[in-house]
Design a protein around this motif. Sequence first.
Motif, PDB file in Angstrom:
ATOM      1  N   GLN A 129     -23.291  -7.181  -1.972  1.00 60.45           N
ATOM      2  CA  GLN A 129     -22.326  -8.186  -1.512  1.00 60.45           C
ATOM      3  C   GLN A 129     -21.880  -7.956  -0.206  1.00 60.45           C
ATOM      4  N   GLN A 130     -22.211  -6.588   0.273  1.00 60.45           N
ATOM      5  CA  GLN A 130     -21.592  -6.425   1.783  1.00 60.45           C
ATOM      6  C   GLN A 130     -22.868  -6.663   2.623  1.00 60.45           C
ATOM      7  N   PHE A 131     -24.184  -6.557   1.959  1.00 57.45           N
ATOM      8  CA  PHE A 131     -25.103  -7.237   2.881  1.00 57.45           C
ATOM      9  C   PHE A 131     -25.073  -8.620   2.991  1.00 57.45           C
ATOM     10  N   ILE A 132     -24.749  -9.321   2.016  1.00 63.19           N
ATOM     11  CA  ILE A 132     -24.671 -10.816   2.015  1.00 63.19           C
ATOM     12  C   ILE A 132     -23.788 -11.051   3.074  1.00 63.19           C
ATOM     13  N   ALA A 133     -22.619 -10.605   2.948  1.00 70.18           N
ATOM     14  CA  ALA A 133     -21.537 -10.987   3.824  1.00 70.18           C
ATOM     15  C   ALA A 133     -21.876 -10.700   5.414  1.00 70.18           C
ATOM     16  N   GLU A 134     -22.545  -9.557   5.627  1.00 62.70           N
ATOM     17  CA  GLU A 134     -22.665  -9.220   7.093  1.00 62.70           C
ATOM     18  C   GLU A 134     -23.897 -10.178   7.216  1.00 62.70           C
ATOM     19  N   ALA A 135     -24.849 -10.382   6.552  1.00 60.12           N
ATOM     20  CA  ALA A 135     -26.035 -11.614   6.876  1.00 60.12           C
ATOM     21  C   ALA A 135     -25.358 -12.780   7.406  1.00 60.12           C
ATOM     22  N   GLN A 136     -24.415 -13.265   6.606  1.00 62.58           N
ATOM     23  CA  GLN A 136     -23.776 -14.871   6.867  1.00 62.58           C
ATOM     24  C   GLN A 136     -22.755 -14.629   8.045  1.00 62.58           C
TER      25      GLN A 136
END
Length: 463
Positions: free
Chosen positions: A385-392
Amino acid sequence: MSFVVCLAALFFLMLVAYRGFSVILFAPVAAIGAVLLTDPAAVPVIFSGLFMEKMVGFIKLYFPVFLLGAIFGKLIELAGFSRSIVSAVVNLLGPRRAIVSIVLVGAVLTYGGVSLFVVVFALYPFGAEMFRQVGIPKRLLPAVIALGAFSFTADTLPGTPQLQNIIPTAFFGTTAYAAPILGIVGSIFIFVVGISYLEFRRMQAHRAGEGYGTGHLNESLPDDSVPPVPPLLAVLPLVVVGLANLFFAWHIPGWFGPQASATLVEGGTAVSVETHVWAGIWAVEAALLLGILTVVAFGYRAIAGHFAGGSKEAVGGALLAGLNTATEYGFGAVIAALPGFLVIKAALTSIPNPLINEAITVTTLAGITGSASGGLSIALGAMAQQFIAEAQAYGIPLEVMHRVASMAAGGMDTLPHNGAVITLLTVTGLTHRQSYGDIFAVTIIKTTAAFVVIGFYYLTGLY
């Protein structure tokens, strides 16, 4: 202190593995030693409830694959199929292309869905025979097999069905073909640099006058009494395994549904398993059985007189390789449960760039646990979830996150204590001291490729 305990256990296991001691003995020693220094009262519970559970769980899932793979590899050797394929490839590409030939055969098998462990068993007879014929040192063979089986077709080439490329789909909502351009760029980099390095090492040995070598373990000298086999017939069992694996992997879920169950006695208790866990394993097992039957059908005369001894050797090799890998799996589970492991994960979250953060996190956890799929699962389970938020936030497509995570998982996982590395060395009859240096070079190339792909993405925006 907890962080130091984690690292001490890891380096201790790498040291004993490199020096040739049995990992079956020292993996539990390293794991339980780390628990003893953390909480002595927890030792019996962690040993029985975590280490042994994970170890036995791995054997439950994968030992039949190890066994069938070992028998398949032995039979194609006894039937003379390996000699025929090697001779045909040498005649087609020439002796100077022996390394490229073995890498390509391994790549075809793994991209076709054959398990990495099975590829080791199946490829070794071909590789050993080819190296013997053209005079390449056997000590280079594990690195050649690793480049063909453990690298670009394991997690980099788009569409590969290997587990490292499948795990990210559940976290990022992507497919196995995520970021195809990056996957192709990474695959080309790994193949070209890897082949260049191995050819350089071959030429070094040639200039030094070093040949295949003598006194090796797990050697089966060619049996000249076995009549020649046509190359197309010799390669048929490999084709059968590859196609059958794809067929069964596609159809088994439809045949059994999400929950497979069976009752042997009317009114008795039904035994049920989750199909998504077992479908891929059943597919490989069924494919290997068909491959074995194909070898027996076309090479019965050559096999019949040697099957008893050959099958004993295969079973012994499968037991040793399976237990080596299973104890590594148990070790990784214990290390991942220690407080020091949480410190490591927390430190990795401080890296600002999302792609570099993901790559370093995944490859670090894979290296610590000695497992690409284990490190990837732990990293994405805790930080997806952290990776997804940072990617967005950075405008990075999740397909790119998928490809980088998958490639990074197959980077530093192949440290000396890695189960696949130990299996590879066990099957080839070589030691860490003889061959690990070149395997590590392939590991460095593979790890570098993840960052090459990141750089390519930032320079071009293509994925």
